[in-house]
Scaffold this motif. Structure first.
Motif, PDB file in Angstrom:
ATOM      1  N   MET A 124      54.868 -48.860  78.431  1.00  0.00           N
ATOM      2  CA  MET A 124      54.799 -48.372  77.052  1.00  0.00           C
ATOM      3  C   MET A 124      55.974 -48.910  76.223  1.00  0.00           C
ATOM      4  O   MET A 124      55.797 -49.436  75.124  1.00  0.00           O
ATOM      5  CB  MET A 124      54.805 -46.838  77.054  1.00  0.00           C
ATOM      6  CG  MET A 124      54.655 -46.231  75.691  1.00  0.00           C
ATOM      7  SD  MET A 124      54.291 -44.483  75.797  1.00  0.00           S
ATOM      8  CE  MET A 124      52.542 -44.557  76.131  1.00  0.00           C
ATOM      9  N   CYS A 173      48.917 -43.177  73.200  1.00  0.00           N
ATOM     10  CA  CYS A 173      50.259 -42.667  73.487  1.00  0.00           C
ATOM     11  C   CYS A 173      50.309 -41.221  73.013  1.00  0.00           C
ATOM     12  O   CYS A 173      49.841 -40.920  71.919  1.00  0.00           O
ATOM     13  CB  CYS A 173      51.294 -43.491  72.742  1.00  0.00           C
ATOM     14  SG  CYS A 173      52.950 -42.814  72.838  1.00  0.00           S
ATOM     15  N   GLY A 174      50.836 -40.358  73.856  1.00  0.00           N
ATOM     16  CA  GLY A 174      50.913 -38.952  73.455  1.00  0.00           C
ATOM     17  C   GLY A 174      52.247 -38.373  73.862  1.00  0.00           C
ATOM     18  O   GLY A 174      53.242 -38.471  73.152  1.00  0.00           O
ATOM     19  N   CYS A 175      52.295 -37.818  75.072  1.00  0.00           N
ATOM     20  CA  CYS A 175      53.472 -37.053  75.509  1.00  0.00           C
ATOM     21  C   CYS A 175      54.645 -37.922  75.946  1.00  0.00           C
ATOM     22  O   CYS A 175      55.775 -37.472  75.972  1.00  0.00           O
ATOM     23  CB  CYS A 175      53.070 -36.156  76.667  1.00  0.00           C
ATOM     24  SG  CYS A 175      52.595 -37.101  78.143  1.00  0.00           S
ATOM     25  N   ARG A 176      54.384 -39.157  76.345  1.00  0.00           N
ATOM     26  CA  ARG A 176      55.395 -40.066  76.920  1.00  0.00           C
ATOM     27  C   ARG A 176      56.007 -39.498  78.195  1.00  0.00           C
ATOM     28  O   ARG A 176      57.069 -39.951  78.629  1.00  0.00           O
ATOM     29  CB  ARG A 176      56.515 -40.379  75.917  1.00  0.00           C
ATOM     30  CG  ARG A 176      56.048 -41.197  74.737  1.00  0.00           C
ATOM     31  CD  ARG A 176      57.149 -41.431  73.745  1.00  0.00           C
ATOM     32  NE  ARG A 176      56.649 -42.226  72.643  1.00  0.00           N
ATOM     33  CZ  ARG A 176      56.853 -43.533  72.530  1.00  0.00           C
ATOM     34  NH1 ARG A 176      57.556 -44.170  73.407  1.00  0.00           N
ATOM     35  NH2 ARG A 176      56.333 -44.183  71.511  1.00  0.00           N
ATOM     36  N   GLY A 207      53.904 -38.436  81.127  1.00  0.00           N
ATOM     37  CA  GLY A 207      52.997 -38.407  82.283  1.00  0.00           C
ATOM     38  C   GLY A 207      52.093 -37.195  82.340  1.00  0.00           C
ATOM     39  O   GLY A 207      51.574 -36.866  83.417  1.00  0.00           O
ATOM     40  N   PHE A 208      51.876 -36.531  81.209  1.00  0.00           N
ATOM     41  CA  PHE A 208      51.060 -35.304  81.236  1.00  0.00           C
ATOM     42  C   PHE A 208      49.749 -35.404  80.462  1.00  0.00           C
ATOM     43  O   PHE A 208      48.779 -34.757  80.807  1.00  0.00           O
ATOM     44  CB  PHE A 208      51.858 -34.124  80.655  1.00  0.00           C
ATOM     45  CG  PHE A 208      53.077 -33.793  81.450  1.00  0.00           C
ATOM     46  CD1 PHE A 208      52.966 -33.218  82.711  1.00  0.00           C
ATOM     47  CD2 PHE A 208      54.328 -34.080  80.964  1.00  0.00           C
ATOM     48  CE1 PHE A 208      54.093 -32.933  83.462  1.00  0.00           C
ATOM     49  CE2 PHE A 208      55.465 -33.798  81.705  1.00  0.00           C
ATOM     50  CZ  PHE A 208      55.344 -33.225  82.962  1.00  0.00           C
ATOM     51  N   CYS A 209      49.744 -36.173  79.377  1.00  0.00           N
ATOM     52  CA  CYS A 209      48.593 -36.068  78.472  1.00  0.00           C
ATOM     53  C   CYS A 209      47.438 -37.001  78.825  1.00  0.00           C
ATOM     54  O   CYS A 209      46.308 -36.783  78.400  1.00  0.00           O
ATOM     55  CB  CYS A 209      49.022 -36.289  77.022  1.00  0.00           C
ATOM     56  SG  CYS A 209      49.360 -38.016  76.634  1.00  0.00           S
ATOM     57  N   GLY A 210      47.692 -38.052  79.583  1.00  0.00           N
ATOM     58  CA  GLY A 210      46.623 -38.954  80.003  1.00  0.00           C
ATOM     59  C   GLY A 210      46.165 -39.923  78.926  1.00  0.00           C
ATOM     60  O   GLY A 210      45.135 -40.580  79.079  1.00  0.00           O
ATOM     61  N   CYS A 213      47.550 -42.720  77.993  1.00  0.00           N
ATOM     62  CA  CYS A 213      48.047 -44.101  78.088  1.00  0.00           C
ATOM     63  C   CYS A 213      47.567 -44.839  79.334  1.00  0.00           C
ATOM     64  O   CYS A 213      48.316 -45.639  79.898  1.00  0.00           O
ATOM     65  CB  CYS A 213      49.574 -44.086  78.032  1.00  0.00           C
ATOM     66  SG  CYS A 213      50.315 -43.213  79.432  1.00  0.00           S
ATOM     67  N   LEU A 222      49.843 -45.050  84.369  1.00  0.00           N
ATOM     68  CA  LEU A 222      50.083 -44.531  83.027  1.00  0.00           C
ATOM     69  C   LEU A 222      51.185 -45.401  82.415  1.00  0.00           C
ATOM     70  O   LEU A 222      52.222 -45.624  83.044  1.00  0.00           O
ATOM     71  CB  LEU A 222      50.522 -43.063  83.102  1.00  0.00           C
ATOM     72  CG  LEU A 222      49.488 -42.117  83.714  1.00  0.00           C
ATOM     73  CD1 LEU A 222      50.102 -40.739  83.959  1.00  0.00           C
ATOM     74  CD2 LEU A 222      48.255 -42.006  82.829  1.00  0.00           C
ATOM     75  N   CYS A 266      53.326 -44.866  80.260  1.00  0.00           N
ATOM     76  CA  CYS A 266      54.624 -44.215  80.053  1.00  0.00           C
ATOM     77  C   CYS A 266      55.369 -43.973  81.373  1.00  0.00           C
ATOM     78  O   CYS A 266      56.521 -43.545  81.348  1.00  0.00           O
ATOM     79  CB  CYS A 266      54.454 -42.906  79.289  1.00  0.00           C
ATOM     80  SG  CYS A 266      53.584 -41.634  80.215  1.00  0.00           S
TER      81      CYS A 266
HETATM   82  S1  FES Z   1      51.794 -40.824  76.941  1.00  0.00           S
HETATM   83 FE1  FES Z   1      51.054 -38.971  77.862  1.00  0.00          FE
HETATM   84  S2  FES Z   1      50.663 -39.566  79.940  1.00  0.00           S
HETATM   85 FE2  FES Z   1      51.536 -41.351  79.048  1.00  0.00          FE
END
Ligand code: FES
Ligand code: SF4
Ligand code: SF4
Length: 227
Positions: free
Chosen positions: A26, A40-43, A45-48, A50, A66, A68
């Motif tokens: 990322m 890209c969301g949480c950066r 490893g939680f939101c899925g 990426c 992922l 991130c």
């Molecule tokens: S940005 Fe959320 S899991 Fe990678």
């Protein structure tokens, strides 16, 4: 040698970039000039959001990770899958029972599973995706819900499925059915909701909504945290 490892060559959608060694995919994409408005969301490893597929030089395997969480390596060929056009049923949980009928009514394609295990092999969460689909096929809602609990809904399993099953949407139906119809009710939560409805916290909420951001931050930092 350290100097040789300072930069690595990677290929984002086929175009070569030099990026610092050891950073995540990322960050490497951002370093290369990409700006994320999707994927890209949480950066953390939680939101899925990426999901990324890549190959390493001299290796026929498609690998996943992922963006991130996965670090770049020399010669990596990669692209992100920020969105997968998934079949997503619309249903009313109140009208469904936690059984096979609920699965088949909403996702009849679940019975088409070939048992190829491609979904399990690609899952970045190392979930046994094929087996949670097998549980759904048997109408074992509790098992499907339990086995899929750590799913990030990244979409990679569906991208590989020859039977065109969207495993994560089947699984979230199972977890919703489990939560609504099988899991014991949280009595303390029901009591608290009742208290809120009856206005027990109205005064406190009114007071909080009048505070400025600095005061709110102070209160937040000083909050009681359960051990
Ligand atoms: S940005 Fe959320 S899991 Fe990678
Ligand atoms: S089960 Fe599928 S959607 Fe869920 S984390 Fe694994 S690959 Fe991603
Ligand atoms: S990839 Fe599809 S067909 Fe293969 S085991 Fe998984 S759900 Fe079944």
């Amino acid at each position: 040698m350290a100097e040789e490892k300072e930069m690595v060559n990677i290929y984002i959608m086929g175009k070569q970039y030099q990026v610092p060694y050891g950073i995540t995919i990322m960050k490497a994409m951002e370093y290369a000039g990409y700006r994320f408005i999707r994927g890209c969301g949480c950066r953390g490893g939680f939101c899925g959001a990426c999901a990324t597929v890549f190959r390493k030089p001299g290796d026929f395997r498609i690998r996943v990770g992922l963006a991130c969480q996965t670090t770049v390596e020399e010669g990596m060929y990669l692209t992100q899958i920020p969105f997968y056009p998934a079949n997503k049923a619309t249903y009313n949980l109140e009208e469904l029972r936690p059984d096979l009928e609920a699965i088949l009514k909403n996702y009849p394609e679940t019975t088409r599973c070939l048992g190829c295990n491609a979904c399990t092999k690609i899952c970045p969460q190392e979930l046994d995706v094929m087996y949670y689909i097998a549980a759904a096929q048997r109408g074992d809602i509790a098992r499907c819900a339990e086995m899929s609990f750590d799913c990030l809904m990244c979409g990679l399993c569906a991208s590989r499925c020859p039977a065109e099953i969207v495993q994560y949407n089947v699984a979230i139906l199972a977890r919703r059915l489990y939560g609504r119809h099988v899991a014991p009710r949280a009595e303390h939560l029901a009591r608290r909701v009742e208290e809120i409805k009856n206005g027990k916290y109205d005064e406190e909420i009114n007071r909080l909504t009048k505070l400025d951001i600095v005061e709110l931050k102070k209160l937040y930092d000083a909050r009681d945290i359960e051990p």
